[in-house]
Scaffold this motif. Sequence first.
Motif, PDB file in Angstrom:
ATOM      1  N   TRP A  66       2.546 -47.899 -53.377  1.00  0.00           N
ATOM      2  CA  TRP A  66       2.431 -47.267 -52.066  1.00  0.00           C
ATOM      3  C   TRP A  66       1.055 -47.613 -51.509  1.00  0.00           C
ATOM      4  CZ3 TRP A  66       5.415 -44.940 -55.822  1.00  0.00           C
ATOM      5  CH2 TRP A  66       6.720 -44.607 -55.434  1.00  0.00           C
ATOM      6  N   ASN A  67       0.901 -48.862 -51.070  1.00  0.00           N
ATOM      7  CA  ASN A  67      -0.383 -49.309 -50.554  1.00  0.00           C
ATOM      8  C   ASN A  67      -0.195 -50.574 -49.727  1.00  0.00           C
ATOM      9  OD1 ASN A  67      -3.325 -49.248 -50.298  1.00  0.00           O
ATOM     10  ND2 ASN A  67      -3.271 -48.077 -52.211  1.00  0.00           N
ATOM     11  N   TRP A  68      -1.325 -51.204 -49.377  1.00  0.00           N
ATOM     12  CA  TRP A  68      -1.300 -52.350 -48.472  1.00  0.00           C
ATOM     13  C   TRP A  68      -2.180 -53.481 -48.997  1.00  0.00           C
ATOM     14  CZ3 TRP A  68       1.823 -51.744 -44.192  1.00  0.00           C
ATOM     15  CH2 TRP A  68       2.158 -50.423 -43.848  1.00  0.00           C
ATOM     16  N   GLN A  69      -1.787 -54.683 -48.641  1.00  0.00           N
ATOM     17  CA  GLN A  69      -2.625 -55.859 -48.843  1.00  0.00           C
ATOM     18  C   GLN A  69      -2.657 -56.638 -47.535  1.00  0.00           C
ATOM     19  OE1 GLN A  69      -1.584 -58.324 -52.172  1.00  0.00           O
ATOM     20  NE2 GLN A  69      -3.021 -59.948 -51.618  1.00  0.00           N
ATOM     21  N   PHE A  70      -3.865 -57.020 -47.121  1.00  0.00           N
ATOM     22  CA  PHE A  70      -4.043 -57.762 -45.872  1.00  0.00           C
ATOM     23  C   PHE A  70      -4.619 -59.139 -46.191  1.00  0.00           C
ATOM     24  CE2 PHE A  70      -4.854 -53.216 -44.741  1.00  0.00           C
ATOM     25  CZ  PHE A  70      -3.645 -53.000 -44.083  1.00  0.00           C
ATOM     26  N   ARG A  72       5.826 -51.474 -36.219  1.00  0.00           N
ATOM     27  CA  ARG A  72       6.907 -52.382 -36.593  1.00  0.00           C
ATOM     28  C   ARG A  72       7.276 -52.166 -38.051  1.00  0.00           C
ATOM     29  NH1 ARG A  72       8.149 -57.320 -34.060  1.00  0.00           N
ATOM     30  NH2 ARG A  72       8.654 -56.844 -31.905  1.00  0.00           N
ATOM     31  N   ASP A  73       8.572 -52.188 -38.341  1.00  0.00           N
ATOM     32  CA  ASP A  73       9.019 -52.075 -39.725  1.00  0.00           C
ATOM     33  C   ASP A  73       8.594 -53.302 -40.522  1.00  0.00           C
ATOM     34  OD1 ASP A  73      10.141 -49.617 -39.383  1.00  0.00           O
ATOM     35  OD2 ASP A  73      12.185 -50.337 -39.142  1.00  0.00           O
ATOM     36  N   VAL A  74       8.253 -53.069 -41.782  1.00  0.00           N
ATOM     37  CA  VAL A  74       7.876 -54.139 -42.706  1.00  0.00           C
ATOM     38  C   VAL A  74       9.051 -54.307 -43.670  1.00  0.00           C
ATOM     39  CG1 VAL A  74       6.120 -54.973 -44.300  1.00  0.00           C
ATOM     40  CG2 VAL A  74       5.484 -53.390 -42.472  1.00  0.00           C
ATOM     41  N   MET A  75       9.736 -55.433 -43.577  1.00  0.00           N
ATOM     42  CA  MET A  75      10.989 -55.636 -44.288  1.00  0.00           C
ATOM     43  C   MET A  75      10.779 -56.394 -45.601  1.00  0.00           C
ATOM     44  SD  MET A  75      13.206 -54.365 -42.122  1.00  0.00           S
ATOM     45  CE  MET A  75      13.558 -54.154 -40.367  1.00  0.00           C
ATOM     46  N   PRO A  76      11.553 -56.067 -46.619  1.00  0.00           N
ATOM     47  CA  PRO A  76      11.520 -56.862 -47.858  1.00  0.00           C
ATOM     48  C   PRO A  76      12.332 -58.144 -47.708  1.00  0.00           C
ATOM     49  CG  PRO A  76      13.079 -55.056 -48.079  1.00  0.00           C
ATOM     50  CD  PRO A  76      12.435 -54.886 -46.739  1.00  0.00           C
ATOM     51  N   GLY A  77      12.166 -59.038 -48.665  1.00  0.00           N
ATOM     52  CA  GLY A  77      12.928 -60.282 -48.646  1.00  0.00           C
ATOM     53  C   GLY A  77      12.256 -61.350 -47.819  1.00  0.00           C
ATOM     54  N   GLU A 124      -1.583 -61.559 -42.511  1.00  0.00           N
ATOM     55  CA  GLU A 124      -0.330 -61.240 -43.200  1.00  0.00           C
ATOM     56  C   GLU A 124      -0.446 -59.828 -43.759  1.00  0.00           C
ATOM     57  OE1 GLU A 124       2.579 -63.464 -46.338  1.00  0.00           O
ATOM     58  OE2 GLU A 124       0.518 -63.090 -47.009  1.00  0.00           O
ATOM     59  N   VAL A 125       0.448 -58.961 -43.337  1.00  0.00           N
ATOM     60  CA  VAL A 125       0.478 -57.573 -43.802  1.00  0.00           C
ATOM     61  C   VAL A 125       1.529 -57.474 -44.897  1.00  0.00           C
ATOM     62  CG1 VAL A 125       0.890 -55.178 -43.150  1.00  0.00           C
ATOM     63  CG2 VAL A 125      -0.242 -56.732 -41.545  1.00  0.00           C
ATOM     64  N   GLU A 149       4.403 -59.524 -41.060  1.00  0.00           N
ATOM     65  CA  GLU A 149       4.615 -58.424 -41.995  1.00  0.00           C
ATOM     66  C   GLU A 149       5.721 -58.747 -42.993  1.00  0.00           C
ATOM     67  OE1 GLU A 149       3.533 -54.936 -38.740  1.00  0.00           O
ATOM     68  OE2 GLU A 149       5.619 -55.401 -39.207  1.00  0.00           O
ATOM     69  N   THR A 150       5.487 -58.364 -44.235  1.00  0.00           N
ATOM     70  CA  THR A 150       6.497 -58.508 -45.279  1.00  0.00           C
ATOM     71  C   THR A 150       6.288 -57.416 -46.318  1.00  0.00           C
ATOM     72  OG1 THR A 150       7.493 -60.039 -46.869  1.00  0.00           O
ATOM     73  CG2 THR A 150       5.103 -60.100 -46.654  1.00  0.00           C
ATOM     74  N   SER A 151       7.341 -57.096 -47.039  1.00  0.00           N
ATOM     75  CA  SER A 151       7.282 -56.031 -48.039  1.00  0.00           C
ATOM     76  C   SER A 151       7.716 -56.576 -49.394  1.00  0.00           C
ATOM     77  CB  SER A 151       8.193 -54.866 -47.635  1.00  0.00           C
ATOM     78  OG  SER A 151       8.296 -53.915 -48.678  1.00  0.00           O
TER      79      SER A 151
END
Length: 323
Positions: free
Chosen positions: A162-166, A222-227, A156-157, A204-206
């Motif tokens: 302004w960073n990332w969690q995997f 791929r775009d990472v979308m919110p919601g 799960e991305v 992926e999720t934002s």
Amino acid sequence: MVARSSEVRPTAVRRSASPGAVGRRGRRAGRLAGLGFGGAALLVLLTGCDVGAAFGGFGWPQGGITPESRRMYDLWIASCIAALVVGVFVWGLIFWCVVRYRKRGNELPVQTRYNLPMEFLYTIAPVLVVAVLFYYTAVVQTDVVKTTNNPDVTVEVVAFKWNWQFNYRDGQGVDAETTASVLGTSEVIPILVLPSNRSIRFEETSRDVIHSFWVPEMLFKRDVMPGSIRNVFEVSSLESEGAYVGRCAELCGSYHAFMNFELRVVSPENFDRFLAAKQDGASTQDALTAIGEEPYAITTKPFETRRTQDNFNQATTTAGAGS
């Protein structure tokens, strides 16, 4: 009798001129055949060597590390070769017409003459070219975006400003459980560790705005979308071990340029050891050290965000050391 013979002679003259017309038609057919043979030879020559490497991939990035990236690369190279062959043919016709039908006097040529084979060619040929390109594009696209029911690894991305969690998951979808996690900070670049020669599913999720997950060597982003939107894609295999820089490819705010991560591809055995160490409570750096890998990112480094009391975005918490 004399009148009859005089009437026969023009016919004889006309018949004697017909071999010349036949000769002209033969020469025209020969030129067209030679042009077709030259185009076929050019196509064979181009497809018989590594055209992509010789011409810098025609602008397409090289060095893909997944089967999907190679399929997209091959489609691009084949499309460029086809475009060049068609272009050479059309340019040849243009220059031939310029030379063959150049102005030789003040008399205008016939303005109502037409050529059905030529009109058929320039009407049908483009349709056929577009249809063939569309077919292979649809085939490659369908293959690249397809997903399976039981991938070997699910990640799960999670993107945030302004960073990332995997998150390493035990299944697919929102109902799956996270078994281990890697979290990036302003001081530590997050490292996504994945195994080679295994299928991998990315979900992926934002948490805030639209970001974009991009590893250039995968030739895919791929775009990472919110919601509630979970953008999902899979790679059937990562074929080359090593470290690869990852980036956010969507302008997401003030510190978008600082939003980097690293993909670390290791052997399946080392990945299992890394994941077991994370599940036992080890930090990402300790787990990487345990499998003989560099504990910190080697393809990129943290940037100075300047989030201090001297600017508009004051730091309210102390940056952590990663996890």
